[in-house]
Write a protein that holds these residues in place. Structure first.
Motif, PDB file in Angstrom:
ATOM      1  N   THR A  37       0.809  -1.226   0.000  1.00 53.25           N
ATOM      2  CA  THR A  37       0.000   0.000   0.000  1.00 53.25           C
ATOM      3  C   THR A  37       0.839   1.270   0.000  1.00 53.25           C
ATOM      4  O   THR A  37       0.306   2.349  -0.231  1.00 53.25           O
ATOM      5  CB  THR A  37      -0.941   0.021   1.215  1.00 53.25           C
ATOM      6  OG1 THR A  37      -0.178  -0.100   2.398  1.00 53.25           O
ATOM      7  CG2 THR A  37      -1.961  -1.093   1.126  1.00 53.25           C
ATOM      8  N   THR A  38       2.132   1.174   0.247  1.00 51.22           N
ATOM      9  CA  THR A  38       2.979   2.365   0.182  1.00 51.22           C
ATOM     10  C   THR A  38       3.463   2.622  -1.234  1.00 51.22           C
ATOM     11  O   THR A  38       4.089   3.647  -1.494  1.00 51.22           O
ATOM     12  CB  THR A  38       4.195   2.215   1.113  1.00 51.22           C
ATOM     13  OG1 THR A  38       4.939   1.064   0.713  1.00 51.22           O
ATOM     14  CG2 THR A  38       3.746   2.080   2.559  1.00 51.22           C
ATOM     15  N   SER A  39       3.157   1.736  -2.147  1.00 49.95           N
ATOM     16  CA  SER A  39       3.603   1.863  -3.528  1.00 49.95           C
ATOM     17  C   SER A  39       2.648   2.742  -4.326  1.00 49.95           C
ATOM     18  O   SER A  39       1.434   2.734  -4.110  1.00 49.95           O
ATOM     19  CB  SER A  39       3.684   0.470  -4.167  1.00 49.95           C
ATOM     20  OG  SER A  39       3.876   0.569  -5.539  1.00 49.95           O
ATOM     21  N   LEU A  40       3.184   3.497  -5.253  1.00 48.52           N
ATOM     22  CA  LEU A  40       2.375   4.310  -6.153  1.00 48.52           C
ATOM     23  C   LEU A  40       1.562   3.417  -7.082  1.00 48.52           C
ATOM     24  O   LEU A  40       0.440   3.757  -7.465  1.00 48.52           O
ATOM     25  CB  LEU A  40       3.275   5.241  -6.967  1.00 48.52           C
ATOM     26  CG  LEU A  40       2.608   6.088  -8.038  1.00 48.52           C
ATOM     27  CD1 LEU A  40       1.680   7.097  -7.369  1.00 48.52           C
ATOM     28  CD2 LEU A  40       3.632   6.773  -8.887  1.00 48.52           C
ATOM     29  N   CYS A  41       2.093   2.280  -7.401  1.00 46.40           N
ATOM     30  CA  CYS A  41       1.428   1.339  -8.290  1.00 46.40           C
ATOM     31  C   CYS A  41       0.102   0.866  -7.700  1.00 46.40           C
ATOM     32  O   CYS A  41      -0.879   0.694  -8.424  1.00 46.40           O
ATOM     33  CB  CYS A  41       2.354   0.161  -8.545  1.00 46.40           C
ATOM     34  SG  CYS A  41       1.620  -1.171  -9.447  1.00 46.40           S
ATOM     35  N   PHE A  42       0.044   0.647  -6.412  1.00 45.84           N
ATOM     36  CA  PHE A  42      -1.181   0.188  -5.748  1.00 45.84           C
ATOM     37  C   PHE A  42      -2.307   1.186  -5.961  1.00 45.84           C
ATOM     38  O   PHE A  42      -3.429   0.817  -6.312  1.00 45.84           O
ATOM     39  CB  PHE A  42      -0.911  -0.007  -4.256  1.00 45.84           C
ATOM     40  CG  PHE A  42      -2.113  -0.439  -3.478  1.00 45.84           C
ATOM     41  CD1 PHE A  42      -2.534  -1.747  -3.510  1.00 45.84           C
ATOM     42  CD2 PHE A  42      -2.817   0.480  -2.713  1.00 45.84           C
ATOM     43  CE1 PHE A  42      -3.645  -2.153  -2.789  1.00 45.84           C
ATOM     44  CE2 PHE A  42      -3.920   0.088  -1.994  1.00 45.84           C
ATOM     45  CZ  PHE A  42      -4.338  -1.234  -2.034  1.00 45.84           C
ATOM     46  N   TYR A  43      -2.020   2.456  -5.797  1.00 48.64           N
ATOM     47  CA  TYR A  43      -3.052   3.476  -5.938  1.00 48.64           C
ATOM     48  C   TYR A  43      -3.399   3.745  -7.391  1.00 48.64           C
ATOM     49  O   TYR A  43      -4.517   4.142  -7.697  1.00 48.64           O
ATOM     50  CB  TYR A  43      -2.633   4.753  -5.218  1.00 48.64           C
ATOM     51  CG  TYR A  43      -2.563   4.532  -3.733  1.00 48.64           C
ATOM     52  CD1 TYR A  43      -3.735   4.386  -2.995  1.00 48.64           C
ATOM     53  CD2 TYR A  43      -1.355   4.410  -3.074  1.00 48.64           C
ATOM     54  CE1 TYR A  43      -3.692   4.147  -1.641  1.00 48.64           C
ATOM     55  CE2 TYR A  43      -1.308   4.173  -1.711  1.00 48.64           C
ATOM     56  CZ  TYR A  43      -2.480   4.048  -1.007  1.00 48.64           C
ATOM     57  OH  TYR A  43      -2.444   3.801   0.333  1.00 48.64           O
ATOM     58  N   SER A  44      -2.464   3.527  -8.298  1.00 51.18           N
ATOM     59  CA  SER A  44      -2.805   3.695  -9.706  1.00 51.18           C
ATOM     60  C   SER A  44      -3.692   2.562 -10.192  1.00 51.18           C
ATOM     61  O   SER A  44      -4.425   2.729 -11.159  1.00 51.18           O
ATOM     62  CB  SER A  44      -1.544   3.784 -10.559  1.00 51.18           C
ATOM     63  OG  SER A  44      -0.882   2.541 -10.577  1.00 51.18           O
ATOM     64  N   LEU A  45      -3.639   1.408  -9.551  1.00 50.95           N
ATOM     65  CA  LEU A  45      -4.584   0.336  -9.865  1.00 50.95           C
ATOM     66  C   LEU A  45      -5.899   0.509  -9.110  1.00 50.95           C
ATOM     67  O   LEU A  45      -6.951   0.095  -9.588  1.00 50.95           O
ATOM     68  CB  LEU A  45      -3.983  -1.029  -9.517  1.00 50.95           C
ATOM     69  CG  LEU A  45      -2.835  -1.497 -10.391  1.00 50.95           C
ATOM     70  CD1 LEU A  45      -2.308  -2.817  -9.870  1.00 50.95           C
ATOM     71  CD2 LEU A  45      -3.262  -1.626 -11.830  1.00 50.95           C
ATOM     72  N   LEU A  46      -5.860   1.125  -7.951  1.00 49.69           N
ATOM     73  CA  LEU A  46      -7.060   1.323  -7.145  1.00 49.69           C
ATOM     74  C   LEU A  46      -7.957   2.411  -7.720  1.00 49.69           C
ATOM     75  O   LEU A  46      -9.182   2.311  -7.657  1.00 49.69           O
ATOM     76  CB  LEU A  46      -6.659   1.678  -5.710  1.00 49.69           C
ATOM     77  CG  LEU A  46      -7.752   1.767  -4.673  1.00 49.69           C
ATOM     78  CD1 LEU A  46      -8.383   0.393  -4.470  1.00 49.69           C
ATOM     79  CD2 LEU A  46      -7.188   2.284  -3.371  1.00 49.69           C
ATOM     80  N   LEU A  47      -7.384   3.430  -8.311  1.00 49.11           N
ATOM     81  CA  LEU A  47      -8.151   4.560  -8.834  1.00 49.11           C
ATOM     82  C   LEU A  47      -9.122   4.163  -9.941  1.00 49.11           C
ATOM     83  O   LEU A  47     -10.300   4.540  -9.882  1.00 49.11           O
ATOM     84  CB  LEU A  47      -7.201   5.656  -9.314  1.00 49.11           C
ATOM     85  CG  LEU A  47      -7.842   6.937  -9.803  1.00 49.11           C
ATOM     86  CD1 LEU A  47      -8.513   7.640  -8.634  1.00 49.11           C
ATOM     87  CD2 LEU A  47      -6.817   7.820 -10.446  1.00 49.11           C
ATOM     88  N   PRO A  48      -8.715   3.395 -10.960  1.00 51.94           N
ATOM     89  CA  PRO A  48      -9.697   3.038 -11.999  1.00 51.94           C
ATOM     90  C   PRO A  48     -10.829   2.145 -11.483  1.00 51.94           C
ATOM     91  O   PRO A  48     -11.881   2.085 -12.092  1.00 51.94           O
ATOM     92  CB  PRO A  48      -8.875   2.285 -13.042  1.00 51.94           C
ATOM     93  CG  PRO A  48      -7.487   2.688 -12.815  1.00 51.94           C
ATOM     94  CD  PRO A  48      -7.370   2.985 -11.355  1.00 51.94           C
ATOM     95  N   ILE A  49     -10.629   1.475 -10.375  1.00 50.45           N
ATOM     96  CA  ILE A  49     -11.690   0.645  -9.813  1.00 50.45           C
ATOM     97  C   ILE A  49     -12.607   1.480  -8.927  1.00 50.45           C
ATOM     98  O   ILE A  49     -13.826   1.305  -8.939  1.00 50.45           O
ATOM     99  CB  ILE A  49     -11.077  -0.521  -9.005  1.00 50.45           C
ATOM    100  CG1 ILE A  49     -10.299  -1.438  -9.925  1.00 50.45           C
ATOM    101  CG2 ILE A  49     -12.138  -1.290  -8.251  1.00 50.45           C
ATOM    102  CD1 ILE A  49      -9.458  -2.446  -9.214  1.00 50.45           C
TER     103      ILE A  49
END
Length: 71
Positions: A37-49
């Motif tokens: 959850t500290t990764s930017l990648c996690f939030y970039s995948l969470l945003l489109p959902i």
């Protein structure tokens, strides 16, 4: 003035896709590193959902209020 709904419908997925491609190019272990959850990648995948789910439930709430008021 705010952006109209059709332009936001096109703009939000494009921004999400740009964020996803950016994090895919920056992260060295892209598919496996997205679970932290500290990764930017996690939030970039969470945003489109998150955005379509929010819009769906917002429209359901609005429709419920409209039906309750008119019946």
């Amino acid at each position: 003035m705010f952006l109209s709904l059709p332009s936001l419908t096109v703009l939000i997925p494009l921004v999400s896709l740009a964020g996803l491609s950016y994090s895919a190019s920056v992260e060295e272990n892209f598919p496996q590193g997205c679970t932290n959850t500290t990764s930017l990648c996690f939030y970039s995948l969470l945003l489109p959902i998150t955005i379509p789910v929010y819009v769906f439930f917002h429209l359901c709430t609005w429709m419920g209020i409209k039906l309750f008021r008119h019946n």
